[in-house]
Design a protein around this motif. Structure first.
Motif, PDB file in Angstrom:
ATOM      1  N   ARG A  24      -5.349 -48.566  33.101  1.00 36.65           N
ATOM      2  CA  ARG A  24      -6.133 -48.672  34.335  1.00 36.65           C
ATOM      3  C   ARG A  24      -6.120 -47.332  35.077  1.00 36.65           C
ATOM      4  NH1 ARG A  24      -1.512 -51.563  35.229  1.00 36.65           N
ATOM      5  NH2 ARG A  24      -0.176 -50.920  36.944  1.00 36.65           N
ATOM      6  N   ALA A  25      -6.916 -47.282  36.175  1.00 36.71           N
ATOM      7  CA  ALA A  25      -7.034 -46.011  36.904  1.00 36.71           C
ATOM      8  C   ALA A  25      -5.775 -45.742  37.725  1.00 36.71           C
ATOM      9  CB  ALA A  25      -8.260 -46.057  37.801  1.00 36.71           C
ATOM     10  N   TRP A  26      -5.498 -44.486  37.981  1.00 35.27           N
ATOM     11  CA  TRP A  26      -4.306 -44.034  38.722  1.00 35.27           C
ATOM     12  C   TRP A  26      -4.334 -44.568  40.158  1.00 35.27           C
ATOM     13  CZ3 TRP A  26       0.341 -42.190  38.231  1.00 35.27           C
ATOM     14  CH2 TRP A  26       0.938 -41.421  39.225  1.00 35.27           C
ATOM     15  N   PRO A  27      -3.246 -45.221  40.620  1.00 38.75           N
ATOM     16  CA  PRO A  27      -3.245 -45.767  41.991  1.00 38.75           C
ATOM     17  C   PRO A  27      -2.931 -44.662  43.012  1.00 38.75           C
ATOM     18  CG  PRO A  27      -1.206 -46.350  40.864  1.00 38.75           C
ATOM     19  CD  PRO A  27      -1.998 -45.525  39.896  1.00 38.75           C
ATOM     20  N   ARG A  33     -10.339 -29.812  22.289  1.00 45.18           N
ATOM     21  CA  ARG A  33      -9.365 -30.492  23.153  1.00 45.18           C
ATOM     22  C   ARG A  33     -10.060 -31.155  24.337  1.00 45.18           C
ATOM     23  NH1 ARG A  33      -5.283 -25.716  22.453  1.00 45.18           N
ATOM     24  NH2 ARG A  33      -4.327 -26.449  20.538  1.00 45.18           N
ATOM     25  N   SER A  34     -11.283 -30.714  24.655  1.00 46.34           N
ATOM     26  CA  SER A  34     -11.959 -31.345  25.784  1.00 46.34           C
ATOM     27  C   SER A  34     -12.818 -32.531  25.353  1.00 46.34           C
ATOM     28  CB  SER A  34     -12.783 -30.322  26.563  1.00 46.34           C
ATOM     29  OG  SER A  34     -13.668 -29.700  25.668  1.00 46.34           O
ATOM     30  N   ALA A  35     -12.759 -32.904  24.058  1.00 49.70           N
ATOM     31  CA  ALA A  35     -13.404 -34.163  23.652  1.00 49.70           C
ATOM     32  C   ALA A  35     -12.706 -35.290  24.406  1.00 49.70           C
ATOM     33  CB  ALA A  35     -13.245 -34.356  22.150  1.00 49.70           C
ATOM     34  N   THR A  36     -13.387 -36.431  24.533  1.00 52.26           N
ATOM     35  CA  THR A  36     -12.777 -37.513  25.322  1.00 52.26           C
ATOM     36  C   THR A  36     -11.464 -37.972  24.677  1.00 52.26           C
ATOM     37  OG1 THR A  36     -13.908 -39.229  24.086  1.00 52.26           O
ATOM     38  CG2 THR A  36     -15.029 -38.403  26.059  1.00 52.26           C
ATOM     39  N   PHE A  37     -10.604 -38.551  25.515  1.00 51.02           N
ATOM     40  CA  PHE A  37      -9.340 -39.109  25.033  1.00 51.02           C
ATOM     41  C   PHE A  37      -9.625 -40.107  23.899  1.00 51.02           C
ATOM     42  CE2 PHE A  37      -6.410 -42.716  25.286  1.00 51.02           C
ATOM     43  CZ  PHE A  37      -5.204 -42.081  25.050  1.00 51.02           C
ATOM     44  N   THR A  38     -10.626 -40.966  24.098  1.00 52.86           N
ATOM     45  CA  THR A  38     -10.946 -41.991  23.099  1.00 52.86           C
ATOM     46  C   THR A  38     -11.295 -41.337  21.765  1.00 52.86           C
ATOM     47  OG1 THR A  38     -11.915 -43.256  24.904  1.00 52.86           O
ATOM     48  CG2 THR A  38     -12.371 -44.042  22.686  1.00 52.86           C
ATOM     49  N   GLN A  39     -12.190 -40.354  21.801  1.00 55.19           N
ATOM     50  CA  GLN A  39     -12.608 -39.731  20.543  1.00 55.19           C
ATOM     51  C   GLN A  39     -11.429 -39.054  19.852  1.00 55.19           C
ATOM     52  OE1 GLN A  39     -15.679 -36.689  20.783  1.00 55.19           O
ATOM     53  NE2 GLN A  39     -16.250 -37.012  18.657  1.00 55.19           N
ATOM     54  N   ARG A  40     -10.599 -38.364  20.630  1.00 52.07           N
ATOM     55  CA  ARG A  40      -9.451 -37.668  20.024  1.00 52.07           C
ATOM     56  C   ARG A  40      -8.488 -38.652  19.377  1.00 52.07           C
ATOM     57  NH1 ARG A  40      -6.543 -35.485  24.051  1.00 52.07           N
ATOM     58  NH2 ARG A  40      -8.034 -35.925  25.684  1.00 52.07           N
ATOM     59  N   GLN A  41      -8.305 -39.811  19.984  1.00 49.43           N
ATOM     60  CA  GLN A  41      -7.370 -40.790  19.401  1.00 49.43           C
ATOM     61  C   GLN A  41      -7.963 -41.465  18.174  1.00 49.43           C
ATOM     62  OE1 GLN A  41      -4.321 -40.982  20.207  1.00 49.43           O
ATOM     63  NE2 GLN A  41      -4.405 -39.800  22.076  1.00 49.43           N
ATOM     64  N   VAL A  42      -9.252 -41.857  18.293  1.00 53.60           N
ATOM     65  CA  VAL A  42      -9.860 -42.666  17.239  1.00 53.60           C
ATOM     66  C   VAL A  42     -10.128 -41.848  15.971  1.00 53.60           C
ATOM     67  CG1 VAL A  42     -11.974 -43.909  16.658  1.00 53.60           C
ATOM     68  CG2 VAL A  42     -10.848 -44.323  18.852  1.00 53.60           C
ATOM     69  N   GLU A  43     -10.644 -40.632  16.130  1.00 51.25           N
ATOM     70  CA  GLU A  43     -11.061 -39.876  14.947  1.00 51.25           C
ATOM     71  C   GLU A  43      -9.901 -39.162  14.245  1.00 51.25           C
ATOM     72  OE1 GLU A  43     -14.593 -37.598  15.777  1.00 51.25           O
ATOM     73  OE2 GLU A  43     -15.757 -39.433  16.088  1.00 51.25           O
ATOM     74  N   PRO A  85      -8.342 -29.631  36.064  1.00 50.45           N
ATOM     75  CA  PRO A  85      -7.602 -30.898  35.972  1.00 50.45           C
ATOM     76  C   PRO A  85      -7.995 -31.673  34.715  1.00 50.45           C
ATOM     77  CG  PRO A  85      -8.896 -30.762  38.018  1.00 50.45           C
ATOM     78  CD  PRO A  85      -9.316 -29.623  37.157  1.00 50.45           C
ATOM     79  N   THR A  86      -7.054 -32.434  34.149  1.00 52.01           N
ATOM     80  CA  THR A  86      -7.360 -33.285  32.998  1.00 52.01           C
ATOM     81  C   THR A  86      -8.289 -34.406  33.465  1.00 52.01           C
ATOM     82  OG1 THR A  86      -5.172 -32.808  32.153  1.00 52.01           O
ATOM     83  CG2 THR A  86      -6.294 -34.698  31.186  1.00 52.01           C
ATOM     84  N   GLN A  87      -9.358 -34.616  32.710  1.00 54.77           N
ATOM     85  CA  GLN A  87     -10.352 -35.617  33.114  1.00 54.77           C
ATOM     86  C   GLN A  87      -9.910 -37.026  32.712  1.00 54.77           C
ATOM     87  OE1 GLN A  87     -13.157 -34.924  34.917  1.00 54.77           O
ATOM     88  NE2 GLN A  87     -12.187 -32.907  35.020  1.00 54.77           N
ATOM     89  N   VAL A  88     -10.224 -37.969  33.560  1.00 52.41           N
ATOM     90  CA  VAL A  88      -9.992 -39.365  33.194  1.00 52.41           C
ATOM     91  C   VAL A  88     -11.176 -39.804  32.331  1.00 52.41           C
ATOM     92  CG1 VAL A  88      -9.959 -41.708  34.135  1.00 52.41           C
ATOM     93  CG2 VAL A  88      -8.600 -39.913  35.200  1.00 52.41           C
ATOM     94  N   ASP A  89     -10.890 -40.552  31.263  1.00 49.46           N
ATOM     95  CA  ASP A  89     -11.934 -40.999  30.342  1.00 49.46           C
ATOM     96  C   ASP A  89     -12.447 -42.364  30.834  1.00 49.46           C
ATOM     97  OD1 ASP A  89     -13.403 -41.951  28.224  1.00 49.46           O
ATOM     98  OD2 ASP A  89     -11.934 -41.427  26.686  1.00 49.46           O
ATOM     99  N   GLU A  90     -13.591 -42.341  31.511  1.00 55.05           N
ATOM    100  CA  GLU A  90     -14.111 -43.580  32.114  1.00 55.05           C
ATOM    101  C   GLU A  90     -14.471 -44.611  31.034  1.00 55.05           C
ATOM    102  OE1 GLU A  90     -13.907 -44.186  35.195  1.00 55.05           O
ATOM    103  OE2 GLU A  90     -13.540 -42.177  36.014  1.00 55.05           O
ATOM    104  N   GLY A  91     -15.010 -44.117  29.900  1.00 47.26           N
ATOM    105  CA  GLY A  91     -15.364 -45.025  28.808  1.00 47.26           C
ATOM    106  C   GLY A  91     -14.122 -45.755  28.303  1.00 47.26           C
ATOM    107  N   TYR A  92     -13.015 -45.030  28.268  1.00 42.46           N
ATOM    108  CA  TYR A  92     -11.752 -45.636  27.825  1.00 42.46           C
ATOM    109  C   TYR A  92     -11.309 -46.721  28.814  1.00 42.46           C
ATOM    110  CZ  TYR A  92      -6.752 -46.135  26.983  1.00 42.46           C
ATOM    111  OH  TYR A  92      -5.506 -46.658  26.760  1.00 42.46           O
ATOM    112  N   LEU A  93     -11.425 -46.435  30.097  1.00 45.80           N
ATOM    113  CA  LEU A  93     -10.991 -47.417  31.095  1.00 45.80           C
ATOM    114  C   LEU A  93     -11.856 -48.687  31.026  1.00 45.80           C
ATOM    115  CD1 LEU A  93     -10.092 -45.169  34.172  1.00 45.80           C
ATOM    116  CD2 LEU A  93      -8.539 -46.287  32.568  1.00 45.80           C
ATOM    117  N   ARG A  94     -13.144 -48.509  30.705  1.00 39.47           N
ATOM    118  CA  ARG A  94     -14.009 -49.702  30.551  1.00 39.47           C
ATOM    119  C   ARG A  94     -13.545 -50.511  29.344  1.00 39.47           C
ATOM    120  NH1 ARG A  94     -17.953 -46.102  32.357  1.00 39.47           N
ATOM    121  NH2 ARG A  94     -18.600 -45.501  30.267  1.00 39.47           N
TER     122      ARG A  94
END
Ligand code: HEM
Length: 479
Positions: free
Chosen positions: A76-79, A351-361, A97-106
């Motif tokens: 979830r998003a940072w409180p 390294r600036s690919a989304t968190f999701t893409q870096r983990q999945v691929e 700053p490191t970007q939050v991956d909105e697609g991942y949070l969805r």
């Protein structure tokens, strides 16, 4: 002024001072008591005591950027508002700053919706039978062999049980995924020391480094083979790499000897593969040393003292080699296969690919739910890398939805139906890396990629509603 109002005024002044403070990443790295999340810097030393998941997880991120660690471990998003009392300043404007991956949070929100109500994603009651059976089996086998003498068959069996304890108990415990009670995760995390590893080194190697930098050419410790293997195009080629498909499997059986011996040196130096462990985690040092000595005394010295013979020594080695092979085999095939991505300069992903893409691929799945029961869900490596604090019992359930959403995002989802097909893909990858690079290979480096391929990638990025990270990824890929 009443005391409470005076305190509030003081608090507001402190907050204003904090707003004015600005930290470079280097300054935070040099101080283990701070941690970065997004564009803000927090007092990790003060927060760790209040961390609902246990102090040691926050301690390990002292001096580091925890943006993605929070995202993937809490889904979830940072409180931000709730954390304002630990806010000490901002990231300097010169830093990105490191970007939050909105697609991942969805995706997290959808996955959370699939979990049994009230489970929180922690282990279901039925899991504890499996955990208890594994612990009893290990104690029985070890105790029996201490009293009656070792046999090769039982030693190999013990190696397998150690591996299953690693996969089914310590792994989830050290990801905080077993229980909502941090003390339970913490205590069962020490099963890693019971089977010959080391909890704090594993947390540094796996949670802090491997999970957040999977297949990163510079930062993933699992991609550092120290010249023994060539795993990615950026590794230098050495003559013995032409035989790496032949020696990889015996090498996996020997891998644990490196851990058993070099672990002690890494522990003394308080680092893993050159990356210092945060000083904030120093309270974990003494228990780690005690556990290391206890393992050597219990598993090596005691049997040799009771039954001093070459046979006893061979049986100890048989347990180590079996556990080593089983664990290394399954970890290796899930991040080294034909078409796997590598991350970083000259890797296939920026390294600036989304968190999701870096983990999945950078990960692959193999088999189905039965293998997941045996291997603590680590055959669902994609789901595991996306949701490491989700207990492995849920991976098979969420996998179809995850696959559908990942493919809709335009990312590559690799699932091998059988262990044989995954092994074949691993051998094929190793075979390609084994070939001595030619000048044509250099031409195939990102900067020489064909314009047709460029346009295809750009088209795919646009199709998924192009983001800055896609553009950055493309630029990096182009070299
Ligand atoms: C890396 C492994 C980590 C694990 C296993 C872990 C575990 C947990 C658990 C079990 C909770 C309570 C349940 C929940 O709110 O989900 C929690 C809450 C929280 N954790 Fe962590 N945590 C980890 C790392 C971190 C890090 C590195 C930070 C930040 C520096 C962090 C910040 C927080 C915060 C702010 C909360 C409260 C969230 C809220 O109230 O919404 N955690 N964590």
């Amino acid at each position: 002024m009443p005391p409470s109002a005076a305190k509030d005024a003081g608090g507001a002044a402190e907050l204003r001072a904090a707003e004015l403070a600005s930290y470079t990443r280097k300054a935070v790295t040099e101080r283990s008591d701070l941690t970065i999340v997004g564009d803000a810097v927090y007092d990790a030393k003060a927060f760790r005591e209040e961390h609902p998941g246990g102090a040691h997880f926050v301690s390990l991120f002292g001096g580091r950027d925890a943006t993605e660690a929070f995202m993937e471990y809490h889904r979830r998003a940072w409180p931000k508002a709730r954390m304002s009392k630990f806010f000490v300043g901002s990231l300097a404007p010169s830093e990105k700053p490191t970007q939050v991956d909105e697609g991942y949070l969805r995706l997290c929100a959808e996955v959370n919706g699939l979990l049994p109500k009230g489970s929180g994603g922690f282990a279901p009651a039925s899991y504890w039978l499996k955990a208890a059976a594994l612990i009893v089996a290990a104690l029985t086998l070890e105790g029996y062999m201490l009293l009656r003498g070792k046999t090769l068959f039982l030693s190999v069996l013990l190696g397998l049980v150690f591996a299953w304890i690693g996969l089914n108990i310590q792994h989830d415990a050290n990801h905080g995924a077993l229980s909502r009670y941090p003390a339970v995760n913490y205590c069962l995390g020490y099963m890693q020391d019971w089977i010959g590893g080391n909890m704090v080194l594993w947390l540094q190697e796996h949670v802090v480094m491997h999970h957040l930098h999977t297949n990163d050419v510079d930062h993933d410790p699992d991609q550092k083979a120290h010249g023994a293997l060539r795993l990615k195009p950026t590794d230098s080629w050495l003559p013995w790499h032409s035989l790496q498909q032949v020696y990889i499997l015996p090498g996996e059986a020997m891998y644990a000897f490196k851990l058993l011996s070099l672990d002690a040196l890494e522990l003394l130096a308080w680092r893993w593969e050159g990356e210092p462990i945060s000083q904030l985690a120093a309270p974990l040092y003494a228990p780690a040393v005690v556990c290391k000595l206890a393992f050597w005394a219990r598993f090596v010295a005691l049997p040799l003292w009771l039954q001093p013979s070459l046979h006893t020594a061979a049986c100890i080695c048989a347990t180590v080699c079996t556990g080593s092979f089983y664990l290394a085999f399954f970890f290796f095939i899930s991040h080294n296969f034909d078409g796997v991505a590598s991350v970083g300069p000259q890797g296939s992903l920026s390294r600036s690919a989304t968190f999701t893409q870096r983990q999945v691929e950078t990960s692959s799945n193999v088999g189905g739910k039965w293998l997941a029961h045996l291997n603590g869900g680590l055959n669902y490596q994609i789901e595991h890398h996306l949701f490491p604090r989700l207990h492995h019992s849920y991976y098979a359930t969420i996998a179809p939805l995850v696959r559908q959403r990942i493919e809709a995002m335009g990312y590559k989802y690799s699932h091998f139906p059988t262990i044989g097909s995954n092994l074949g893909a691993m051998m094929s990858h190793l075979g390609k890396m084994a070939a001595r690079p030619t000048s044509a290979d250099k031409l195939a480096r990102p900067s020489e990629k064909s314009s047709v391929e460029c346009r295809l990638r750009l088209g795919a990025a646009c199709a998924r509603g192009s983001q800055a990270s896609d553009a950055a990824s493309l630029i990096s890929w182009l070299g």
